[in-house]
Design a protein around this motif. Structure first.
Motif, mmCIF file in Angstrom:
data_model
loop_
_atom_site.group_PDB
_atom_site.id
_atom_site.type_symbol
_atom_site.label_atom_id
_atom_site.label_comp_id
_atom_site.label_asym_id
_atom_site.label_seq_id
_atom_site.Cartn_x
_atom_site.Cartn_y
_atom_site.Cartn_z
ATOM 1 N N CYS A 1 0.827 -1.208 0.000
ATOM 2 C CA CYS A 1 0.000 0.000 0.000
ATOM 3 C C CYS A 1 0.860 1.257 0.000
ATOM 4 N N PHE A 2 0.300 2.345 -0.499
ATOM 5 C CA PHE A 2 1.009 3.627 -0.552
ATOM 6 C C PHE A 2 -0.018 4.746 -0.567
ATOM 7 N N SER A 3 0.428 5.944 -0.281
ATOM 8 C CA SER A 3 -0.459 7.106 -0.261
ATOM 9 C C SER A 3 -0.603 7.692 -1.666
ATOM 10 N N SER A 4 -1.571 8.587 -1.822
ATOM 11 C CA SER A 4 -1.822 9.197 -3.126
ATOM 12 C C SER A 4 -2.219 10.653 -2.955
ATOM 13 N N GLN A 5 -2.125 11.383 -4.056
ATOM 14 C CA GLN A 5 -2.530 12.784 -4.106
ATOM 15 C C GLN A 5 -3.442 13.011 -5.296
ATOM 16 N N MET A 6 -4.187 14.123 -5.256
ATOM 17 C CA MET A 6 -4.990 14.557 -6.398
ATOM 18 C C MET A 6 -4.391 15.849 -6.946
ATOM 19 N N PHE A 7 -4.457 16.010 -8.255
ATOM 20 C CA PHE A 7 -4.043 17.284 -8.838
ATOM 21 C C PHE A 7 -5.075 17.723 -9.865
ATOM 22 N N ALA A 8 -5.276 19.035 -9.959
ATOM 23 C CA ALA A 8 -6.272 19.589 -10.870
ATOM 24 C C ALA A 8 -5.734 19.593 -12.294
ATOM 25 N N GLU A 9 -6.583 19.203 -13.226
ATOM 26 C CA GLU A 9 -6.163 19.142 -14.628
ATOM 27 C C GLU A 9 -5.660 20.491 -15.114
ATOM 28 N N GLU A 10 -6.342 21.565 -14.723
ATOM 29 C CA GLU A 10 -5.994 22.885 -15.228
ATOM 30 C C GLU A 10 -4.869 23.555 -14.444
ATOM 31 N N ASN A 11 -4.479 22.954 -13.321
ATOM 32 C CA ASN A 11 -3.425 23.552 -12.493
ATOM 33 C C ASN A 11 -2.671 22.450 -11.773
ATOM 34 N N ARG A 12 -1.577 22.002 -12.341
ATOM 35 C CA ARG A 12 -0.829 20.876 -11.782
ATOM 36 C C ARG A 12 -0.314 21.173 -10.372
ATOM 37 N N ALA A 13 -0.135 22.476 -10.054
ATOM 38 C CA ALA A 13 0.363 22.845 -8.731
ATOM 39 C C ALA A 13 -0.708 22.729 -7.650
ATOM 40 N N ASP A 14 -1.971 22.615 -8.076
ATOM 41 C CA ASP A 14 -3.081 22.484 -7.118
ATOM 42 C C ASP A 14 -3.173 21.021 -6.686
ATOM 43 N N VAL A 15 -2.441 20.677 -5.621
ATOM 44 C CA VAL A 15 -2.324 19.290 -5.166
ATOM 45 C C VAL A 15 -2.971 19.139 -3.795
ATOM 46 N N PRO B 1 -4.151 15.958 -0.740
ATOM 47 C CA PRO B 1 -4.017 14.535 -0.386
ATOM 48 C C PRO B 1 -5.280 13.759 -0.714
ATOM 49 N N LYS B 2 -5.124 12.492 -1.029
ATOM 50 C CA LYS B 2 -6.251 11.605 -1.286
ATOM 51 C C LYS B 2 -6.223 10.478 -0.253
ATOM 52 N N VAL B 3 -5.486 9.408 -0.526
ATOM 53 C CA VAL B 3 -5.308 8.330 0.450
ATOM 54 C C VAL B 3 -4.141 8.705 1.356
ATOM 55 N N ARG B 4 -4.411 8.752 2.678
ATOM 56 C CA ARG B 4 -3.396 9.192 3.641
ATOM 57 C C ARG B 4 -3.157 8.062 4.648
ATOM 58 N N HIS B 5 -2.071 7.356 4.473
ATOM 59 C CA HIS B 5 -1.751 6.290 5.418
ATOM 60 C C HIS B 5 -1.099 6.860 6.676
ATOM 61 N N THR B 6 -1.453 6.289 7.807
ATOM 62 C CA THR B 6 -0.837 6.665 9.086
ATOM 63 C C THR B 6 -0.293 5.437 9.810
ATOM 64 N N LEU B 7 -0.491 4.275 9.204
ATOM 65 C CA LEU B 7 0.012 3.010 9.756
ATOM 66 C C LEU B 7 1.085 2.506 8.811
ATOM 67 N N TRP B 8 2.336 2.429 9.279
ATOM 68 C CA TRP B 8 3.444 2.116 8.387
ATOM 69 C C TRP B 8 3.981 0.706 8.623
ATOM 70 N N GLY B 9 4.646 0.180 7.594
ATOM 71 C CA GLY B 9 5.340 -1.085 7.740
ATOM 72 C C GLY B 9 4.422 -2.290 7.676
ATOM 73 N N VAL B 10 4.761 -3.331 8.444
ATOM 74 C CA VAL B 10 4.059 -4.609 8.385
ATOM 75 C C VAL B 10 2.791 -4.585 9.236
ATOM 76 N N SER B 11 1.717 -5.081 8.678
ATOM 77 C CA SER B 11 0.461 -5.270 9.419
ATOM 78 C C SER B 11 -0.415 -6.197 8.577
ATOM 79 N N SER B 12 -1.625 -6.426 9.034
ATOM 80 C CA SER B 12 -2.567 -7.214 8.238
ATOM 81 C C SER B 12 -3.390 -6.270 7.365
#
Length: 337
Positions: free
Chosen positions: A118-132, A134-145
């Motif tokens: 798993c990994f995190s993701s961001q959204m960006f606006a088509e008309e403005n690439r600098a407009d970023v 967060p989308k998926v925001r992980h706060t649990l890192w490393g090994v888990s179920s």
């Protein structure tokens, strides 16, 4: 032993303006043994021409055209063709930034039982690439179920059923007969099955996926009644999957609770941001399924015990947000003139 470490499956339909940026980002970022399977869902624009022109001779890329059946069937076809140990589903108008394969290979050397990456993701606006944002925001890192990762995402409100927010072991998909199939909301059951069945997962600290938010896409277009009913139907099938899969452990019961609350809120907000009334069948489901939830604060109590009143409060909040966004966009257009 699989021929490739990673099979990237890209369903395409009428994305001639975006698909080159997507495939180029994959070819430019990934390393080692990987393949890109592009399933052209009988595009009616020049998507296939772009693909054939730029990628016909690229050894890592395979292009296959299928009879139009929607993104779900296109992804299923990609799974059938895949020869990688892991599967990663990338939408054709999005971009990958960073070498997923390098970290995945490193993780598997240290944790060979890993089934979900798993990994995190961001959204960006088509008309403005600098407009970023967060989308998926992980706060649990490393090994888990997988179920622990699911719980973490539900708790922080960033869980999405989109199949692009992980790479999953192909043997797990085949063993549990996970399929997309449907034309809309096709990823709900698939992604939920991935998280519920993954015994060991790895959560990266990296933001690998960048989702393009473009006008005219299903995400941003006005939605009709059929969209909302199919979204509700996907929720009900997913809930049945969860109930029949999970045991009665404390973690399982917590995830059931979190999933219901997350789904209730999401179905309400989808309607409100669309400017349409929340369907009665959604309100009835909240009353019926919400009976097993003990609210821990007033907001949860209002949602579960009086969903109509909860909707009215949220309608006011959404109205203010939409008006503020409209005024900001209007000001930006004025400055550009």
């Amino acid at each position: 032993m699989s021929e490739y470490l990673l099979s990237v499956i890209v369903p395409t339909y009428n994305v001639e303006r975006y698909v080159q940026a997507c495939i180029d980002s994959l070819l430019g970022q990934l390393s080692g043994k990987f393949e890109i399977i592009i399933v052209n869902d009988s595009s009616t624009d020049d998507t296939l021409m772009v693909l054939e022109r730029f990628y016909r001779e690229v050894p890592q890329v395979r292009i296959e055209t299928v009879v139009n059946g929607g993104a779900g069937l296109a992804r299923d076809r990609g799974v059938a063709l895949a020869r990688g140990e892991f599967l990663f589903f990338c939408d054709p108008d999005d971009i990958v930034a960073g070498d997923i394969t390098a970290e995945l290979a490193e993780v598997l050397r240290a944790q060979p039982e890993t089934e979900l990456f798993c990994f995190s993701s961001q959204m960006f606006a088509e008309e403005n690439r600098a407009d970023v944002r967060p989308k998926v925001r992980h706060t649990l890192w490393g090994v888990s179920s997988g179920i622990e990762v699911l719980s973490s995402l539900l708790c922080n409100g960033s869980y999405t059923s989109a199949a692009w927010n992980y790479a999953v072991k192909r043997s797990l998909v085949m063993r549990h007969h996970l399929r997309f199939e449907k034309r809309q909301h096709e990823d709900h059951l698939f992604s939920l099955g991935v998280f519920l069945h993954s015994q060991q997962s790895w959560v990266s600290r990296q933001v690998y996926y960048h989702q393009r938010i473009r006008s005219g896409s299903l995400t941003n277009s006005h939605k009709g009644n059929d969209y909302f009913y199919q979204r509700y139907d996907a929720f009900m099938h997913s809930w049945h999957k969860m109930v029949t899969t999970l045991d009665k452990s404390a973690l399982s019961l917590r995830v059931r609770r979190e999933y219901l609350l997350h789904s209730f809120r999401l179905m309400i907000y989808l309607s409100l941001y669309n400017g349409t009334a929340v369907p009665k069948y959604v309100l009835d489901a909240i009353r019926f399924l919400g009976r097993e939830i003990r609210p821990v604060n007033f907001k949860e109590w209002l949602l579960l015990k009086s969903p109509e009143v909860f909707v009215r409060f949220q309608q006011y909040k959404v109205g203010r947000e939409v008006k503020s966004k409209h005024n900001s966009e209007k000001a930006a257009r004025s400055l550009s003139l």
